[in-house]
Each structure stands twice: as C-alpha cells, then as structure tokens.
Motif scaffolding. Structure first.
Motif, short mmCIF file in Angstrom:
data_model
loop_
_atom_site.label_atom_id
_atom_site.label_comp_id
_atom_site.label_asym_id
_atom_site.label_seq_id
_atom_site.Cartn_x
_atom_site.Cartn_y
_atom_site.Cartn_z
N TYR A 62 18.44 9.21 -35.85
CA TYR A 62 17.73 8.57 -34.75
C TYR A 62 16.41 9.30 -34.48
N ALA A 63 15.41 8.54 -34.08
CA ALA A 63 14.14 9.08 -33.60
C ALA A 63 13.47 8.03 -32.74
N PRO A 64 12.66 8.43 -31.77
CA PRO A 64 11.96 7.46 -30.93
C PRO A 64 10.98 6.63 -31.76
N GLN A 65 10.64 5.47 -31.24
CA GLN A 65 9.65 4.61 -31.89
C GLN A 65 8.23 4.98 -31.48
N GLY A 66 8.10 5.82 -30.47
CA GLY A 66 6.77 6.18 -29.97
C GLY A 66 6.13 7.31 -30.75
N SER A 67 5.29 8.07 -30.09
CA SER A 67 4.57 9.16 -30.73
C SER A 67 5.51 10.31 -31.05
N PHE A 68 4.99 11.29 -31.76
CA PHE A 68 5.80 12.42 -32.19
C PHE A 68 6.43 13.15 -31.00
N GLY A 69 5.73 13.19 -29.88
CA GLY A 69 6.24 13.91 -28.72
C GLY A 69 6.93 13.01 -27.70
N ASP A 70 7.46 11.89 -28.13
CA ASP A 70 8.08 10.92 -27.23
C ASP A 70 9.47 11.39 -26.81
N TYR A 71 9.50 12.38 -25.92
CA TYR A 71 10.80 12.91 -25.50
C TYR A 71 11.55 11.92 -24.61
N GLU A 72 10.82 11.03 -23.92
CA GLU A 72 11.49 10.01 -23.12
C GLU A 72 12.29 9.07 -24.03
N GLY A 73 11.75 8.82 -25.22
CA GLY A 73 12.49 8.03 -26.19
C GLY A 73 13.75 8.73 -26.64
N GLN A 74 13.67 10.05 -26.79
CA GLN A 74 14.86 10.82 -27.15
C GLN A 74 15.90 10.77 -26.04
N ILE A 75 15.46 10.82 -24.80
CA ILE A 75 16.39 10.73 -23.67
C ILE A 75 17.15 9.40 -23.72
N SER A 76 16.43 8.31 -23.97
CA SER A 76 17.06 6.99 -24.05
C SER A 76 18.08 6.94 -25.18
N ILE A 77 17.73 7.55 -26.31
CA ILE A 77 18.66 7.57 -27.45
C ILE A 77 19.93 8.31 -27.08
N ILE A 78 19.80 9.46 -26.45
CA ILE A 78 20.98 10.26 -26.09
C ILE A 78 21.83 9.53 -25.06
N GLU A 79 21.19 8.88 -24.09
CA GLU A 79 21.94 8.09 -23.11
C GLU A 79 22.78 7.04 -23.83
N ASN A 80 22.20 6.38 -24.80
CA ASN A 80 22.91 5.36 -25.56
C ASN A 80 24.05 5.96 -26.37
N LEU A 81 23.83 7.14 -26.93
CA LEU A 81 24.87 7.80 -27.72
C LEU A 81 26.04 8.23 -26.84
N ILE A 82 25.76 8.61 -25.60
CA ILE A 82 26.84 8.93 -24.66
C ILE A 82 27.68 7.69 -24.40
N THR A 83 27.01 6.57 -24.19
CA THR A 83 27.71 5.30 -23.94
C THR A 83 28.59 4.92 -25.13
N LYS A 84 28.09 5.20 -26.32
CA LYS A 84 28.84 4.88 -27.54
C LYS A 84 29.97 5.86 -27.83
#
Length: 312
Positions: A62-84
């Motif tokens: 997994y990686a964010p679709q935004g810029s290299f420093g898109d940590y907000e995208g990483q937060i969303s990914i982890i939230e989703n992984l918790i749900t899964k």
C-alpha cells in the motif's frame, strides 16, 4: 528497552528457516510512501510480499495516491487496514508524529505494527527496524573527503525537507563537514527524491558554484540526476555520492557517472520487521523478547564493491 545494532550481512532470520504454522492465516500489509517513482520504497514493498510468502503471511503493498509526503493518505490506509482486521502492518512512516495516533489505534485493535526505516516518535509499536541514516550521511562525507584529499567545495542535495530520513542523513552530512574542516559546504538544498529534481537542483548549484568539487545526493535518484547535470556542464570531475543502494545507482557507478552510494539492505529490514511481528503474535501479543530497536549499519559501495549487487 532492548536495542540492537547489526552489521550488514551478519543476521540470520530464525523464523525464515521454518515458516510457523500459525502464520498461514495471517493477513499482512506494508505501507510505504510511494509505489511509483521511488525505487527503494518499491523494493521494500516487493521484498515484504516475497518474504511474506516464505513465512506464510499474505502481504499486500500500500501507498498513498498523493505526493511522496502524503502522510494523511497513509493514515487513511491504516484506518482501512484496522477495519479489515489486518494482523500485521509494516509501516514506513511519512511523518514522525502525524501517524502516531492511528498507529496507537491499530495496536490497541490488536494489529502488530512494526515501524521500518522512517522512525516514528512513539514506542507504542512492536518494534522499530532501520538503518543508521546519520552514520550513512557521515560515511558519504568521509568518502568525499578521502577522494578530495580533505579539501574542496561540496554541496548537499537533500531529500524532501522534514522527512525523517532526510533529517538524519542531513545531520550525518553536517557532522562529516564538521570533522573535515577543509571541506567547504557551498550549497544545501531540498528536493523531492527524484532524478529530475536532482538534475534541476544540481543545475542551480553549478550556476552559483562552477568550481564545485563534490556533491552528496540523499538518494540514488538525486545523485543520478546530479550526474546528468554535471555531464551537461562538462564537469565529469565532480565526486558524486548517492544513498539507498538501488540498481539505478549501481548502474551509474558502473558507468562512471557517480562514485559511490550508501547501501541499505531492504531485504534484511523486511525480514527483521516481519520476524518481530510474528514473535509478538506468537508471544500472545506481548513484546517480551522482541528487540525494541534494531539498526543495520549502512554500507559504502564504490566501483570496487558494486559487482556484488549490480544486476544486469
């Protein structure tokens, strides 16, 4: 707190010798910052998938679709992984503090989170595994000093300013400059880790400093871009050092375009991270016997060593 410092090539993964039966039904994820342009991020992710297969864990990249420093995208990914209800997350963090709350949430939900490479500002994780990036930055300057006989004008092309790895590599560079007083730092500029950024920044540096003797690029992409700019300016005498130890960097060393790179062992970091997560789970989700921090020593790779790693 248990902390371990390891030299490259000396670690043997105990779990890798025999995949544990309990791992067969585990779901894993590696969350990096970029899966499109950054060769080292891609290698870490690919190695995690490969090693997961060896130990029986189904790992997804997994990686964010935004810029290299898109940590907000990483937060969303982890939230989703918790749900899964993902069992294991290996995280290459895009920000030292912004991801801490979601990581704590994941750990509380029973996810084994191992922080790899970019250090988070928390101990609420299973473990941290990385490379001593400060030492790597100093090693680059030590090599440059050796090549220049201790005297010369040097420049630094940084990675994305504020990135945890950038901060440490820059500190190492600055320490190296201090211990080699004959080196004069004439430029220090941030970039976005890409080859094109390295090219653009190096062009600017050479305009202001046509007598530049050496440059350290904080990634192989930056160093290769700097080499392109130097070649266009007719300056094939500039000492250029990169960082990461990627095939692009090795190819540039083979071609004589750059002089060296500082290698990080992505495979070993992945192995140690996954093994820590598996041990944590096997221990009933406790960190007993798990090293809290493990640092691999960086390795200087020049033309004399590059054939060990270069793949044609």
């Amino acid at each position: 707190m248990l902390k371990k410092v390891l030299k490259m090539g000396v670690v043997v993964s105990a779990i890798a010798l025999a995949a544990p039966a309990f791992a067969e039904n585990l779901k894993g994820a590696i969350v990096v910052m970029d899966l499109t342009t950054n060769a080292f991020q891609i290698e870490m992710a690919d190695q995690a998938v490969a090693y997961g297969k060896e130990v029986g864990v189904d790992v997804t990249r997994y990686a964010p679709q935004g810029s290299f420093g898109d940590y907000e995208g990483q937060i969303s990914i982890i939230e989703n992984l918790i749900t899964k209800e993902t069992d294991i997350i290996i995280l290459v963090a895009g920000h030292t503090t912004a991801l801490v709350p979601v990581v704590k949430k994941a750990m509380k939900a029973g996810v084994a989170v191992v922080n790899m490479d970019n250090r988070l500002n928390t101990n609420d994780i299973v473990a941290y595994v990385g490379v001593d990036n400060g030492q790597g930055g100093k090693d680059a300057v030590d090599y440059i000093a050796h090549k220049l006989g201790g005297v010369g004008k040097i420049a630094l092309i940084q990675g994305e300013t504020g990135n945890p790895v950038q901060i440490l590599r820059t500190k190492g560079f600055e320490l190296g400059a201090l211990v080699h007083p004959g080196l004069e730092v004439v430029a220090q500029q941030g970039a976005a880790w890409t080859e094109e950024e390295g090219l653009k920044v190096m062009e600017d540096i050479l305009q202001s400093n046509p007598d530049l003797d050496a440059v350290f690029g904080e990634s192989d992409n930056l160093a290769v871009g700097a080499a392109r700019a130097a070649k266009s300016a007719g300056r094939d005498d500039i000492v250029i050092v990169g960082y990461d130890g990627q095939q692009g960097g090795y190819a540039a060393i083979k071609a004589g375009d750059i002089d060296a790179t500082i290698r990080m062992d992505a495979r070993k970091m992945v192995e140690l991270s996954m093994d820590a997560a598996l041990k944590y789970i096997e221990n009933g989700k406790t960190t007993e016997g798990v090293d809290a921090e493990t640092y691999l020593a960086p390795e200087l790779v020049t033309a004399a060593e590059v054939d060990k790693y270069y793949k044609e």
